[in-house]
Design an enzyme around this catalytic site. Structure first.
Site, short mmCIF file in Angstrom:
data_model
loop_
_atom_site.label_atom_id
_atom_site.label_comp_id
_atom_site.label_asym_id
_atom_site.label_seq_id
_atom_site.Cartn_x
_atom_site.Cartn_y
_atom_site.Cartn_z
CG ASP A 16 -0.52 -0.80 2.07
OD1 ASP A 16 0.90 -0.73 2.42
OD2 ASP A 16 -1.31 -0.61 3.40
CG ASN A 22 -8.80 -1.29 12.48
OD1 ASN A 22 -7.95 -2.13 11.72
ND2 ASN A 22 -9.11 -0.26 11.99
CG HIS A 64 -6.19 -2.81 9.02
ND1 HIS A 64 -6.17 -1.32 9.65
CD2 HIS A 64 -4.46 -2.49 9.12
CE1 HIS A 64 -5.06 -1.23 10.09
NE2 HIS A 64 -3.67 -1.78 9.83
C1 F6R Z 1 1.25 -1.83 5.94
C2 F6R Z 1 -0.02 -2.11 6.49
C3 F6R Z 1 -0.99 -2.09 6.96
C4 F6R Z 1 0.33 -2.61 9.28
C5 F6R Z 1 -0.89 -2.73 9.75
C6 F6R Z 1 0.10 -3.08 11.02
O1 F6R Z 1 1.86 -1.70 5.55
O2 F6R Z 1 -0.43 -2.98 5.35
O3 F6R Z 1 -1.48 -2.71 7.31
O4 F6R Z 1 0.91 -4.15 8.67
O5 F6R Z 1 -0.99 -1.13 10.19
O6 F6R Z 1 1.08 -2.02 11.35
P1 F6R Z 1 2.43 -1.92 12.53
O7 F6R Z 1 2.75 -2.86 11.98
O8 F6R Z 1 2.51 -0.92 12.96
O9 F6R Z 1 1.20 -2.61 13.80
#
Ligand code: F6R
Length: 256
Positions: free
Chosen positions: A67, A136, A138
């Site tokens: 992303d 959440n 995602h």
């Molecule tokens: C990043 C991405 C997000 C993160 C997620 C966790 O490219 O796609 O889905 O993997 O928000 O972020 P962290 O690792 O910072 O807790």
């Protein structure tokens, strides 16, 4: 699902690095999907170390990132392109022309998303997709409510994400409200997904992802449908699981 629970963040990073290094050694021209965020930083440090100390070769890899924020140029410090180059690509011998990160400044975003999907197909699909998970539930920027069959597209960021990001931006007008993200359907086509989660903050999302129902309200729960999902957790992230997961099976923890 292959679920491994290790002691802490250090062990999680080391285990994830083993998986990625093994993939690169087995197939030097692999296509690898990369994630940004805090979770994979320890993994990326170890990949850099493997390149610098043990000659791990990145030159034949093709890479696709999950992303990118819409409206940020790649050189912006908060862009995911900047993250990838400064945390990994600048320190290993990747071939720049085979690195793919969605372009946040694309003129025609829909066309760019279709091009991204085509490039993944032309590369023969993704062999190993690294994933983090949001508190959440995602994956990539597929926030709750995202279609489980979605493809690469533009998504609106939740107001919470926009709020959280605001602290990183001097200019409030630069805080992104949209992102380009691979879809859940795109991610699920990877041969293997490697989902990493560390810390108590992720424990609820992990419980729902692995032991809850398959639902668009927890996009990561789609890993239950994947033919080879490999999940590496530290003890804190695994702390709310009701089952002991081992060897691809799950047994209730309180079943004496
Ligand atoms: C990043 C991405 C997000 C993160 C997620 C966790 O490219 O796609 O889905 O993997 O928000 O972020 P962290 O690792 O910072 O807790």
């Amino acid at each position: 699902m292959l679920v491994e629970v290790v002691d802490n963040y250090e062990s999680l990073s080391a285990r994830a690095a083993e998986v990625v290094i093994q993939q690169i050694r087995k197939k030097p021209d692999s296509t690898i999907g990369f994630a940004t965020g805090g979770t994979p930083k320890g993994l990326y440090d170890r990949l850099i170390q493997a390149h610098q100390e043990r000659g791990l070769d990145f030159s034949k890899l093709t890479t696709f990132n999950l992303d990118e924020y819409v409206g940020l140029p790649p050189e912006h410090e908060q862009s995911y392109a900047h993250y990838m180059w400064s945390n990994l690509f600048d320190h290993v011998n990747v071939t720049e022309s085979r690195v793919h990160i969605p372009h946040g400044m694309a003129d025609d975003i829909d066309e760019h998303c279709q091009w991204y999907e085509r490039r993944i197909q032309e590369a023969g699909g993704i062999d190993l997709q690294i994933l983090g998970i949001g508190a959440n539930g995602h994956i990539a920027f597929n926030e709750p409510g995202s279609s489980l069959g979605s493809r690469t597209r533009i998504k609106t960021l939740t107001s919470k994400t926009v709020e959280d990001n605001a602290r990183y931006f001097e200019d409030p007008d630069m805080v992104p409200e949209y992102a380009i993200t691979m879809g859940v359907g795109t991610i699920m086509e990877a041969e293997e997904v490697l989902l990493l989660a560390s810390g108590e903050r992720k424990s609820r999302a992990i419980k729902k992802t692995l032991e809850g129902p398959l639902t668009a309200m927890v996009p990561a729960s789609m890993v239950q449908m994947h033919r080879f999902a490999h999940v590496v957790l530290d003890e804190e992230a695994a702390s709310r699981l009701d089952y002991r997961h081992h060897h691809g099976i799950a047994e209730p923890k309180d079943d004496a």
